[in-house]
Motif scaffolding. Structure first.
Motif, PDB file in Angstrom:
ATOM      1  N   ARG A  85       0.836  -1.192   0.000  1.00  0.00           N
ATOM      2  CA  ARG A  85       0.000   0.000   0.000  1.00  0.00           C
ATOM      3  C   ARG A  85       0.883   1.259   0.000  1.00  0.00           C
ATOM      4  O   ARG A  85       2.061   1.193   0.336  1.00  0.00           O
ATOM      5  CB  ARG A  85      -0.910   0.018   1.235  1.00  0.00           C
ATOM      6  N   PRO A  86       0.333   2.420  -0.391  1.00  0.00           N
ATOM      7  CA  PRO A  86       1.119   3.650  -0.308  1.00  0.00           C
ATOM      8  C   PRO A  86       1.668   3.875   1.088  1.00  0.00           C
ATOM      9  O   PRO A  86       1.016   3.557   2.089  1.00  0.00           O
ATOM     10  CB  PRO A  86       0.098   4.742  -0.693  1.00  0.00           C
ATOM     11  N   VAL A  87       2.871   4.389   1.162  1.00  0.00           N
ATOM     12  CA  VAL A  87       3.545   4.581   2.447  1.00  0.00           C
ATOM     13  C   VAL A  87       2.857   5.704   3.225  1.00  0.00           C
ATOM     14  O   VAL A  87       2.759   6.833   2.733  1.00  0.00           O
ATOM     15  CB  VAL A  87       5.026   4.930   2.235  1.00  0.00           C
ATOM     16  N   PRO A  88       2.390   5.441   4.441  1.00  0.00           N
ATOM     17  CA  PRO A  88       1.797   6.524   5.235  1.00  0.00           C
ATOM     18  C   PRO A  88       2.876   7.514   5.669  1.00  0.00           C
ATOM     19  O   PRO A  88       3.943   7.115   6.134  1.00  0.00           O
ATOM     20  CB  PRO A  88       1.214   5.793   6.459  1.00  0.00           C
ATOM     21  N   VAL A  89       2.612   8.790   5.507  1.00  0.00           N
ATOM     22  CA  VAL A  89       3.524   9.835   5.957  1.00  0.00           C
ATOM     23  C   VAL A  89       2.744  10.794   6.845  1.00  0.00           C
ATOM     24  O   VAL A  89       1.756  11.393   6.406  1.00  0.00           O
ATOM     25  CB  VAL A  89       4.162  10.600   4.787  1.00  0.00           C
ATOM     26  N   SER A  90       3.177  10.910   8.082  1.00  0.00           N
ATOM     27  CA  SER A  90       2.514  11.803   9.034  1.00  0.00           C
ATOM     28  C   SER A  90       3.295  13.107   9.130  1.00  0.00           C
ATOM     29  O   SER A  90       4.520  13.093   9.247  1.00  0.00           O
ATOM     30  CB  SER A  90       2.436  11.154  10.425  1.00  0.00           C
ATOM     31  N   GLY A  91       2.583  14.221   9.071  1.00  0.00           N
ATOM     32  CA  GLY A  91       3.199  15.528   9.267  1.00  0.00           C
ATOM     33  C   GLY A  91       2.767  16.086  10.603  1.00  0.00           C
ATOM     34  O   GLY A  91       1.560  16.256  10.839  1.00  0.00           O
ATOM     35  N   VAL A  92       3.713  16.349  11.515  1.00  0.00           N
ATOM     36  CA  VAL A  92       3.361  16.782  12.863  1.00  0.00           C
ATOM     37  C   VAL A  92       4.187  17.997  13.266  1.00  0.00           C
ATOM     38  O   VAL A  92       5.268  18.254  12.720  1.00  0.00           O
ATOM     39  CB  VAL A  92       3.569  15.649  13.894  1.00  0.00           C
ATOM     40  N   THR A  93       3.657  18.737  14.221  1.00  0.00           N
ATOM     41  CA  THR A  93       4.328  19.925  14.724  1.00  0.00           C
ATOM     42  C   THR A  93       3.904  20.163  16.163  1.00  0.00           C
ATOM     43  O   THR A  93       2.855  19.668  16.606  1.00  0.00           O
ATOM     44  CB  THR A  93       3.993  21.154  13.863  1.00  0.00           C
ATOM     45  N   SER A  94       4.710  20.917  16.895  1.00  0.00           N
ATOM     46  CA  SER A  94       4.352  21.313  18.261  1.00  0.00           C
ATOM     47  C   SER A  94       3.653  22.663  18.290  1.00  0.00           C
ATOM     48  O   SER A  94       3.210  23.115  19.342  1.00  0.00           O
ATOM     49  CB  SER A  94       5.614  21.384  19.128  1.00  0.00           C
ATOM     50  N   ASP A  95       3.552  23.315  17.139  1.00  0.00           N
ATOM     51  CA  ASP A  95       2.986  24.653  17.042  1.00  0.00           C
ATOM     52  C   ASP A  95       1.523  24.557  16.605  1.00  0.00           C
ATOM     53  O   ASP A  95       1.244  24.155  15.471  1.00  0.00           O
ATOM     54  CB  ASP A  95       3.789  25.472  16.022  1.00  0.00           C
ATOM     55  N   PRO A  96       0.565  24.884  17.487  1.00  0.00           N
ATOM     56  CA  PRO A  96      -0.847  24.751  17.104  1.00  0.00           C
ATOM     57  C   PRO A  96      -1.228  25.628  15.917  1.00  0.00           C
ATOM     58  O   PRO A  96      -2.057  25.229  15.094  1.00  0.00           O
ATOM     59  CB  PRO A  96      -1.598  25.161  18.378  1.00  0.00           C
ATOM     60  N   ASP A  97      -0.651  26.819  15.802  1.00  0.00           N
ATOM     61  CA  ASP A  97      -0.956  27.684  14.658  1.00  0.00           C
ATOM     62  C   ASP A  97      -0.448  27.075  13.363  1.00  0.00           C
ATOM     63  O   ASP A  97      -1.128  27.096  12.331  1.00  0.00           O
ATOM     64  CB  ASP A  97      -0.336  29.073  14.866  1.00  0.00           C
TER      65      ASP A  97
END
Length: 344
Positions: free
Chosen positions: A137-149
């Protein structure tokens, strides 16, 4: 004070970093930065002092011959700069190194010093983790940050992870406290075929980076390598009925979990990515993702030095292991990394 000589004034610079080691399953993240450096002919302008950050019994230097003269290459972290042309030219500052053995706070402060002097507008850190995801299946890529804005404006997840972390997590938090916008992109690598290289995961990271920064990244042979990798793993998995059954179980779980994602918005995003890439490098799967082996029959000639992927590991009961034998890094969810499964 960091003094940079020979570095031109940069245009809207973004710093892209990856580190070999705990946060680099299948070498997917470090290979992605190496690809950018190679395709855009990056120029190294600085290197951190290896003596300050590395245990040479853990990361040993290498000796090599240069025309009969013996030389030593020390493990370190190098910074290079590349200029991306196009309608909206911008510069990238690439950081590629090995996760340091010591003095992580000083290490991050030194990197932030370079970011300040170069006027970096955002830091993007690439990582890869082991997870319960099928290679088909397509590779899952998660984009995360500590900045809520930043999470709200760039459609990212705001990290809620608690637990052990690597240099990716430490650097992201250092950027946040210093007021530098920072994002980490995480690719999930199948734990049963974790040995490097993993061109499919590298390709997925570059696709996500392309979307995040609005760039067109030359992919070279990566789409072909990703298809060949998947086909090779297909063939090897088929030789072991236990592995094949386990992969089928992962496929069913993944497909069931993704049913809500088959929305008009998700399809539109994929089609927009395809339109952006259709005139770059010839036809390929939408978004550059390797397609399933049944969609595009393709077998890469391995006579050019490319080896078949290593045989998939038999699935073991319990939690997947990382390459060092420990628990999968930054993976707090037992159901896999499709959601917020990174440290940052």
């Amino acid at each position: 004070m960091i003094e940079l000589e020979g570095v031109p004034e940069l245009v809207d610079p973004v710093m892209v970093a990856a580190f070999e080691g705990w946060n680099d399953a299948g070498d997917a993240a470090s290979t992605a930065v190496a690809h950018l450096d190679r395709e855009w002919k990056g120029e190294v302008f600085a290197a951190l002092d290896a003596e300050d950050y590395y245990d040479f019994q853990v990361n040993r230097p290498t000796v090599w011959l240069d025309g009969g003269t013996r030389k030593i290459t020390w493990p370190t972290t190098r910074l290079s700069v590349i200029r991306v042309g196009g309608e909206k030219p911008r510069d990238l500052v690439l950081i590629r190194g090995i996760e340091p053995s010591m003095r992580w706070r000083s290490y991050c402060n030194e990197i932030l010093g370079f970011a300040h002097e170069l006027g970096v507008e955002m830091v993007v850190i690439l990582g890869a983790l082991l997870g319960d995801t099928p290679h088909t299946r397509p590779v899952p890529v998660s984009g995360v940050t500590s900045d809520p804005d930043l999470a709200r404006t760039m459609d990212l997840e705001e990290t809620r992870y608690e637990g052990p972390t690597g240099i990716v997590g430490i650097l992201q938090e250092a950027c946040t406290h210093a007021g530098v916008p920072a994002v980490s992109l995480w690719a999930a690598v199948p734990h049963y075929v974790s040995q490097p290289p993993n061109p499919k995961a590298t390709l997925a990271l570059l696709n996500r980076l392309e979307d995040l920064l609005g760039l067109r990244i030359p992919l070279g042979e990566l789409p072909e390598d990703a298809r060949a990798w998947q086909l090779g793993v297909d063939q090897l998995a088929a030789e072991d009925s236990e592995v094949a059954e386990y992969v089928q179980t992962l496929e069913e779980a993944r497909d069931t979990a993704e049913l809500p994602e088959a929305s008009g918005e998700a399809i539109a995003r994929e089609f927009e990515r395809y339109l952006r890439r259709r005139d770059v490098g010839g036809p390929q799967a939408p978004g550059g993702h390797a397609t399933e082996s049944g969609d595009v029959p393709y077998l890469r000639d391995t006579s050019g030095g490319r080896t078949r992927p290593p045989k998939p590991q038999r699935p073991e009961k319990g939690r997947p292991k990382d390459s060092d034998g420990g628990a999968a890094p930054e993976d707090p969810q037992a159901g896999g990394p499709d959601e917020d499964a990174s440290d940052d």
